[in-house]
Design an enzyme around this catalytic site. Structure first.
Site, mmCIF file in Angstrom:
data_model
loop_
_atom_site.group_PDB
_atom_site.id
_atom_site.type_symbol
_atom_site.label_atom_id
_atom_site.label_comp_id
_atom_site.label_asym_id
_atom_site.label_seq_id
_atom_site.Cartn_x
_atom_site.Cartn_y
_atom_site.Cartn_z
ATOM 1 N N ARG A 1 48.537 44.975 34.517
ATOM 2 C CA ARG A 1 47.255 45.352 35.237
ATOM 3 C C ARG A 1 46.466 45.785 34.100
ATOM 4 O O ARG A 1 46.767 46.114 33.085
ATOM 5 C CB ARG A 1 47.462 46.630 36.026
ATOM 6 C CG ARG A 1 48.090 46.104 37.546
ATOM 7 C CD ARG A 1 46.842 45.492 38.265
ATOM 8 N NE ARG A 1 47.292 45.130 39.486
ATOM 9 C CZ ARG A 1 47.889 44.040 39.957
ATOM 10 N NH1 ARG A 1 47.835 42.950 39.186
ATOM 11 N NH2 ARG A 1 48.101 43.634 41.139
ATOM 12 N N GLU B 1 37.971 44.477 36.217
ATOM 13 C CA GLU B 1 37.579 43.020 36.846
ATOM 14 C C GLU B 1 36.605 42.989 37.768
ATOM 15 O O GLU B 1 36.519 43.976 38.675
ATOM 16 C CB GLU B 1 39.172 42.701 37.256
ATOM 17 C CG GLU B 1 40.194 42.378 36.360
ATOM 18 C CD GLU B 1 41.391 41.809 37.050
ATOM 19 O OE1 GLU B 1 41.589 41.439 38.164
ATOM 20 O OE2 GLU B 1 42.416 42.061 36.138
ATOM 21 N N HIS C 1 42.771 36.275 35.640
ATOM 22 C CA HIS C 1 43.892 36.896 36.710
ATOM 23 C C HIS C 1 44.624 35.767 37.552
ATOM 24 O O HIS C 1 44.569 35.642 38.580
ATOM 25 C CB HIS C 1 43.256 37.844 37.733
ATOM 26 C CG HIS C 1 44.226 39.126 38.261
ATOM 27 N ND1 HIS C 1 44.036 40.177 38.430
ATOM 28 C CD2 HIS C 1 45.704 38.673 38.517
ATOM 29 C CE1 HIS C 1 45.266 40.809 38.958
ATOM 30 N NE2 HIS C 1 46.131 39.906 38.956
HETATM 31 C C1 DGY Z 1 49.964 40.772 42.194
HETATM 32 O O1 DGY Z 1 50.316 40.191 43.228
HETATM 33 O O2 DGY Z 1 50.034 42.111 41.988
HETATM 34 C C2 DGY Z 1 49.244 40.049 41.300
HETATM 35 O O3 DGY Z 1 48.283 40.743 40.188
HETATM 36 C C3 DGY Z 1 48.383 38.785 42.217
HETATM 37 O O4 DGY Z 1 48.392 37.715 41.423
#
Ligand code: DGY
Length: 324
Positions: free
Chosen positions: A243, A272, A290
């Site tokens: 993240r 983002e 992402h």
């Molecule tokens: C998630 O599932 O947390 C991912 O970041 C989405 O691709």
């Protein structure tokens, strides 16, 4: 009783939308426009379950709306830092996520970034497409060898272990990691000859690549900061598929400019879809939008996993991936 009413906040793969429409009284988002705060609140007031995704900010303001009908949030995504879990619990909402199904594809993206940044793949493609390539020569675009190098991992959950296996068995990389919450480090250490280290700094000190795999929590916010970039080797690369919050993006830019690290491969960002402009101007940075779980197989799997959880909930059973 009629079918449970569900609202899906974004477009989902076609096969999953079809299933959702068969099983539930479903409202789909055919235009794929993100819902506003007021629309999310309205969804909670009119549906029995809201099937949100990692970009829907389910804040205290949204979840605390009066007159809720919703009893469940089926999150499309393994990470659920988009949801204020304490407020969801306090509001009596059950929450589920989609673990496991995206492990391999997210690990593949981490390896894509690692290889791309080390071997200057993005830069090379820009060079060629920009018509600058004049032909092979011994000193052209020399990168960094990956095979046999040390991969440091912060957070050794499912995705990290998949990355470590690919790196170790595919590229003969040595694995060192820090994860104070890993239940059985010995099993992991044995499987891929990995070393569990006592601190993040211990991992940073001698890793040629550092890959982040911890969830976004108050504890991990800006875990990679100015001091920690200085603790990395100047020839090392940072990879982030976890993240954006885990990295202080301004400190990363400063570290790259100062030469504290050699480069970065990023799939996630602090704000983002905004990306710090300086990063987009650096040749030693590979940037993806992402894409960790973005394969048809995985996105369908994630959707069906949400469906399984919502079905279980409305059948009076425990959702298998309940997180709150
Ligand atoms: C998630 O599932 O947390 C991912 O970041 C989405 O691709």
């Amino acid at each position: 009783m009629g079918k449970p009413k569900v609202i899906v906040t974004r477009r989902w793969p076609e096969a999953v939308e079809k299933k959702v429409s068969e099983l539930f009284d479903a409202t789909l988002n055919t235009g794929d426009t993100p819902l506003t705060v007021a629309e999310l609140q309205d969804a909670l007031k009119t549906a029995d379950a809201v099937l949100c995704t990692v970009t829907d900010k389910m804040t205290a303001e949204v979840l605390g709306v009066d007159g809720k009908q919703a009893k469940m949030l089926g999150n499309f995504g393994v990470g659920f830092n988009n949801i204020d879990i304490e407020v969801a619990k306090a509001e009596g909402l059950v929450v589920s996520n989609t673990p496991e199904i995206l492990t391999d594809c997210t690990a593949d993206i981490a390896m894509t970034l690692l290889l791309s940044v080390a071997r200057r793949a993005g830069e090379g493609e820009r060079h060629l497409r920009g018509g600058q390539w004049t032909g092979w020569r011994p000193t052209h675009m020399m990168g960094t060898k990956v095979t046999g190098k040390k991969l440091g991992i912060i957070g050794m959950g499912r995705i990290a272990q998949a990355v470590a296996k690919k790196a170790h068995f595919g590229f003969d990389m040595k694995i060192a990691y820090f994860d104070p919450y890993l239940p059985d480090p010995d099993a992991v250490n044995k499987t891929m000859d990995a070393e569990s280290r006592g601190s993040i700094e211990d991992v940073l000190a001698d890793s040629n690549f550092v890959s982040l795999h911890c969830p976004a929590t108050a504890e991990t916010r800006h875990l990679m900061n100015a001091e920690r970039f200085k603790a990395m080797q100047a020839s090392a690369f940072l990879i982030n598929t976890a993240r954006g919050d885990v990295v202080d993006e301004a400190a990363l830019v400063a570290a790259l400019k100062a030469g504290d690290i050699a480069g970065a491969g990023l799939d996630v960002y602090e704000c983002e879809p905004d990306v710090t402009r300086e990063l987009t101007e650096m040749e030693n940075v590979v940037l993806l939008p992402h894409l960790g779980s973005a394969t048809l197989e995985t996105r369908e799997g994630m959707g069906f996993r949400v469906v399984t959880n919502v079905e279980a909930f409305f059948a009076g059973k425990e959702p298998p991936d309940r997180v709150a």
